[in-house]
Design an enzyme around this catalytic site. Structure first.
Site, mmCIF file in Angstrom:
data_model
loop_
_atom_site.group_PDB
_atom_site.id
_atom_site.type_symbol
_atom_site.label_atom_id
_atom_site.label_comp_id
_atom_site.label_asym_id
_atom_site.label_seq_id
_atom_site.Cartn_x
_atom_site.Cartn_y
_atom_site.Cartn_z
ATOM 1 N N SER A 85 64.723 16.710 36.663
ATOM 2 C CA SER A 85 66.007 16.333 36.075
ATOM 3 C C SER A 85 66.583 15.098 36.762
ATOM 4 O O SER A 85 67.771 15.023 37.041
ATOM 5 C CB SER A 85 66.988 17.495 36.143
ATOM 6 O OG SER A 85 67.098 18.004 37.460
ATOM 7 N N SER A 129 79.007 15.923 37.910
ATOM 8 C CA SER A 129 77.718 15.235 37.889
ATOM 9 C C SER A 129 77.533 14.407 36.620
ATOM 10 O O SER A 129 78.281 13.476 36.358
ATOM 11 C CB SER A 129 76.582 16.242 38.066
ATOM 12 O OG SER A 129 75.346 15.587 38.245
ATOM 13 N N HIS A 130 76.557 14.768 35.802
ATOM 14 C CA HIS A 130 76.193 13.992 34.623
ATOM 15 C C HIS A 130 76.954 14.436 33.377
ATOM 16 O O HIS A 130 76.709 13.911 32.291
ATOM 17 C CB HIS A 130 74.696 14.120 34.367
ATOM 18 C CG HIS A 130 74.228 15.546 34.284
ATOM 19 N ND1 HIS A 130 74.196 16.369 35.375
ATOM 20 C CD2 HIS A 130 73.804 16.290 33.238
ATOM 21 C CE1 HIS A 130 73.760 17.566 35.006
ATOM 22 N NE2 HIS A 130 73.514 17.540 33.725
ATOM 23 N N THR A 188 64.974 25.645 40.444
ATOM 24 C CA THR A 188 65.844 24.491 40.231
ATOM 25 C C THR A 188 67.126 24.674 41.039
ATOM 26 O O THR A 188 67.702 25.750 41.079
ATOM 27 C CB THR A 188 66.168 24.340 38.744
ATOM 28 O OG1 THR A 188 64.945 24.068 38.038
ATOM 29 C CG2 THR A 188 67.149 23.220 38.504
ATOM 30 N N ASP A 217 77.956 11.243 39.744
ATOM 31 C CA ASP A 217 78.246 11.354 41.175
ATOM 32 C C ASP A 217 77.203 10.685 42.055
ATOM 33 O O ASP A 217 77.267 10.805 43.270
ATOM 34 C CB ASP A 217 78.419 12.822 41.578
ATOM 35 C CG ASP A 217 77.144 13.637 41.434
ATOM 36 O OD1 ASP A 217 76.335 13.320 40.546
ATOM 37 O OD2 ASP A 217 76.977 14.605 42.195
ATOM 38 N N ASP A 275 73.833 8.556 37.869
ATOM 39 C CA ASP A 275 74.730 9.393 37.073
ATOM 40 C C ASP A 275 76.144 9.400 37.629
ATOM 41 O O ASP A 275 76.504 8.570 38.468
ATOM 42 C CB ASP A 275 74.170 10.814 37.002
ATOM 43 C CG ASP A 275 74.210 11.525 38.339
ATOM 44 O OD1 ASP A 275 74.121 10.842 39.382
ATOM 45 O OD2 ASP A 275 74.339 12.770 38.363
ATOM 46 N N ARG A 321 66.277 24.387 27.891
ATOM 47 C CA ARG A 321 65.332 23.342 28.258
ATOM 48 C C ARG A 321 63.913 23.886 28.113
ATOM 49 O O ARG A 321 63.613 24.989 28.586
ATOM 50 C CB ARG A 321 65.555 22.871 29.695
ATOM 51 C CG ARG A 321 66.950 22.325 29.968
ATOM 52 C CD ARG A 321 66.938 21.490 31.241
ATOM 53 N NE ARG A 321 68.247 21.270 31.812
ATOM 54 C CZ ARG A 321 69.134 20.382 31.396
ATOM 55 N NH1 ARG A 321 68.846 19.629 30.347
ATOM 56 N NH2 ARG A 321 70.295 20.249 31.996
ATOM 57 N N ARG A 331 81.990 24.235 37.489
ATOM 58 C CA ARG A 331 82.215 23.207 36.468
ATOM 59 C C ARG A 331 82.859 23.841 35.262
ATOM 60 O O ARG A 331 82.379 24.851 34.738
ATOM 61 C CB ARG A 331 80.897 22.544 36.066
ATOM 62 C CG ARG A 331 80.257 21.744 37.173
ATOM 63 C CD ARG A 331 78.993 21.060 36.699
ATOM 64 N NE ARG A 331 78.292 20.421 37.799
ATOM 65 C CZ ARG A 331 77.109 19.859 37.699
ATOM 66 N NH1 ARG A 331 76.474 19.836 36.533
ATOM 67 N NH2 ARG A 331 76.530 19.312 38.752
ATOM 68 N N ASP A 336 73.821 11.104 42.395
ATOM 69 C CA ASP A 336 72.679 11.781 43.002
ATOM 70 C C ASP A 336 71.413 11.720 42.141
ATOM 71 O O ASP A 336 70.335 12.097 42.608
ATOM 72 C CB ASP A 336 73.007 13.228 43.377
ATOM 73 C CG ASP A 336 73.380 14.105 42.194
ATOM 74 O OD1 ASP A 336 73.473 13.588 41.056
ATOM 75 O OD2 ASP A 336 73.598 15.318 42.401
ATOM 76 N N ARG A 337 71.502 11.260 40.905
ATOM 77 C CA ARG A 337 70.324 11.191 40.042
ATOM 78 C C ARG A 337 69.877 9.738 39.851
ATOM 79 O O ARG A 337 70.647 8.809 40.088
ATOM 80 C CB ARG A 337 70.614 11.817 38.681
ATOM 81 C CG ARG A 337 70.970 13.287 38.777
ATOM 82 C CD ARG A 337 71.108 13.931 37.417
ATOM 83 N NE ARG A 337 71.454 15.338 37.551
ATOM 84 C CZ ARG A 337 71.126 16.290 36.697
ATOM 85 N NH1 ARG A 337 70.441 15.986 35.608
ATOM 86 N NH2 ARG A 337 71.477 17.547 36.899
ATOM 87 N N LYS A 392 70.042 15.244 46.552
ATOM 88 C CA LYS A 392 69.279 14.191 45.894
ATOM 89 C C LYS A 392 70.095 12.912 45.955
ATOM 90 O O LYS A 392 71.321 12.953 46.080
ATOM 91 C CB LYS A 392 68.929 14.579 44.463
ATOM 92 C CG LYS A 392 70.041 15.152 43.612
ATOM 93 C CD LYS A 392 69.484 15.618 42.277
ATOM 94 C CE LYS A 392 70.550 16.296 41.422
ATOM 95 N NZ LYS A 392 70.747 17.709 41.804
#
Length: 542
Positions: free
Chosen positions: A364, A112-113, A343, A278, A276, A495, A21, A280-281, A375
């Site tokens: 997450s 992703s997000h 993670t 893509d 989100d 985090r 990314r 997956d969340r 996910k």
């Protein structure tokens, strides 16, 4: 015609937990995308003659990147590419297609997000033949290759029509443009009781699904409104946009604020959910009731046998280390294994492939099962809809009953985003060195009983992953965890995860930030967050 193009390596093309990314402008540099894709192709065994799946979340640069990758796939003698129409495929849909159509693997274009648009982020990752993210061994090989690459292969054809369903050819390679929703919708119908969910909507049940102008919009419109009969308007922000409508496609209380407001109104819907960039969340909300991802996983595990696909029971469950221990308590009651992993979804893949677990999740906002190796946001929403239809209760009632039965792991995550990377690294290193001296300290009546840097020994392949997060364990079943996230492209994201078990019925409904105030204060002080980062408060609280 196939052309061999000379190139030179770019530094920093190491894939993270979810691929490579970077800002869009980085990917738009000449040869940057090509170098990484060729590095993937050079490291995937038996690529010549293979079938690959290709698609992305529709963010800025998605369509242009797909044209490049198609030409490179042809240049590397790939036999066939299965492509989502318009270049769209959700991440769980890619996993499903790889598994059910016997593909060698797939390339997913997403960050992703992370935000989209010309000033946002772009990403790419490779998923292997099991449908899951590439192993650490493969991603490390890809990175090594990217640092020595000197050429790539590409077909000279200028353009492929990716908006018309059916087959076409590029050189000797067949390109099959698929309906991005069809295979996935069929899989969902095989897992859930769609007729019970239809009855729920016919009863007057009201729902809002926020697709956040990302890839799940077409999936949600097709499945929720067209197949299941939810009223038109159930899906909001359902058209994928290259910049996600200027929003941040992260389904949490901060970035899905409009959905949260709707569910908190007296006349608001019965159920809300979001996904989100893509797909997956997921975020799950009842009327006036936010369900933490940790609680959602635990409730799903406790109620799995009410869902058709899981009626025979669960083989086991798994959670990422920072996820609350709520699902551990369910697993203990069910007498099934519960695994604690680092993670990153790739760590669940081995457990799923070995038949050790059926459900898994991360705090997450990621939850999944053995139906794919990613996910899956919309799957989690359908699980909850099926559960609501079967139990005939509200989200708040189901959550309250679960807490009464198992206790409540009161939980929060504080995110400090875009922190200076060097400052964040020094904070973590100093805290790591100070861990032994923290044991025995007292905070708010709680004693620090143990402190460590989490490491994971994979029970399937024997690999060891170290440096996965700093943990402080407290005597009253409380924890504080510190991690640097690997999903951002600017600076660092620190985090901090804080939890404590609450079993007193009179305290089960109390505000989490209030209940955890002493631990939140201690977590900031012991790490020196304000002094080291300049942040007096987190950017996002969930």
């Amino acid at each position: 015609m196939i052309e061999t193009c000379r190139t030179q390596p770019f530094s920093g093309q190491r894939p993270g937990t979810s691929g490579l990314r970077k800002p869009v402008k980085t990917f738009m540099q000449p040869h940057y995308l090509e170098n990484f894709v060729q590095s993937v192709f050079d490291c995937v065994e038996d690529l010549a003659g293979a079938t690959l799946v290709l698609g992305g979340d529709g963010r800025y640069h998605n369509r242009e990147a797909i044209q490049t990758i198609l030409r490179m796939a042809a240049g590397n003698r790939v036999s066939r590419v299965l492509l989502g129409r318009g270049g769209l495929l959700s991440t769980p849909a890619v996993s499903s297609i790889i598994r059910h159509r016997g593909a060698t693997g797939g390339l997913i274009l997403s960050a992703s997000h992370n935000p989209g648009g010309p000033n946002g982020d772009f990403g790419i990752k490779y998923n292997s033949g099991n449908g899951g993210p590439a192993t650490e061994t493969l991603t490390e090989a890809i990175y090594t290759r990217s640092q020595e690459i000197d050429r790539y292969y590409i077909a000279t054809t200028n353009h492929v029509d990716i908006d018309v369903l059916g087959d076409t050819h590029l050189e000797a390679m067949k390109i099959t443009v698929l309906d991005p929703v069809a295979d996935y919708s069929e899989l969902m119908e095989s897992l859930f009781d769609f007729e019970r969910i239809r009855e729920l909507f016919r009863s007057g049940f009201r729902m809002r699904f926020d697709a956040m102008h990302a890839v799940t919009g077409p999936y949600a419109h097709a499945i929720l409104e067209d197949v299941l009969g939810a009223p038109e308007g159930t899906v909001i922000h359902g058209t994928p946009l290259a910049d996600f409508g200027g929003g941040h496609p992260d389904p949490n209380l901060t970035h899905a604020a409009e959905l949260v407001r709707q569910l908190n109104r007296p006349e608001g819907p019965d159920f809300g959910a979001a996904s989100d960039g893509d797909g997956d969340r997921n975020m799950i909300i009842g009327h006036g009731c936010f369900v933490t991802p940790s609680d959602s996983l635990a409730i799903m595990a406790a109620n799995a046998t009410r869902i058709p696909a899981y009626r025979e029971g669960l083989l086991g469950v798994a959670r990422s280390m920072p996820t609350s221990r709520a699902v551990d308590r369910v697993a203990a009651r069910l007498n099934i294994p519960c695994y604690e992993t680092p993670t990153g979804w790739k760590f669940f893949g081995n457990l799923l492939d070995a038949g050790r677990i059926t459900l898994c999740g991360e705090e997450s906002f990621g939850t999944g099962s053995n139906h794919v190796r990613e996910k899956d946001g919309l799957w989690a929403v359908l699980f909850w809809l099926n559960l609501l239809a079967v139990r005939g209760q509200s989200v708040a009632e189901i959550v309250a009953e679960h807490w009464q039965a198992y206790g409540r792991d009161v939980y929060t995550r504080h995110d400090y985003e875009d922190v200076d990377a060097d400052a964040a690294s020094r904070l973590m290193q100093d805290l790591r060195e100070n861990l032994p001296g923290l044991v025995g300290q007292t905070v708010g009546g709680s004693h620090v009983t143990a402190a460590d840097d989490f490491a994971y020994d994979d029970p399937i392949d024997g690999s060891r992953s170290e440096g996965q997060g700093l943990r402080l364990m407290l005597g009253d079943e409380a924890r504080i965890v510190y991690r640097l996230s690997g999903t951002g492209t600017q600076g660092a994201t620190l985090r901090v995860y804080i939890e404590r078990l609450e079993t007193r019925r009179s305290h089960l409904q109390a505000d989490a930030q209030t209940q955890l105030a002493d631990l939140i204060r201690f977590a900031g002080e012991v790490a020196g967050i304000a002094e080291r980062t300049g942040r007096q408060s987190p950017d996002v609280i969930t």
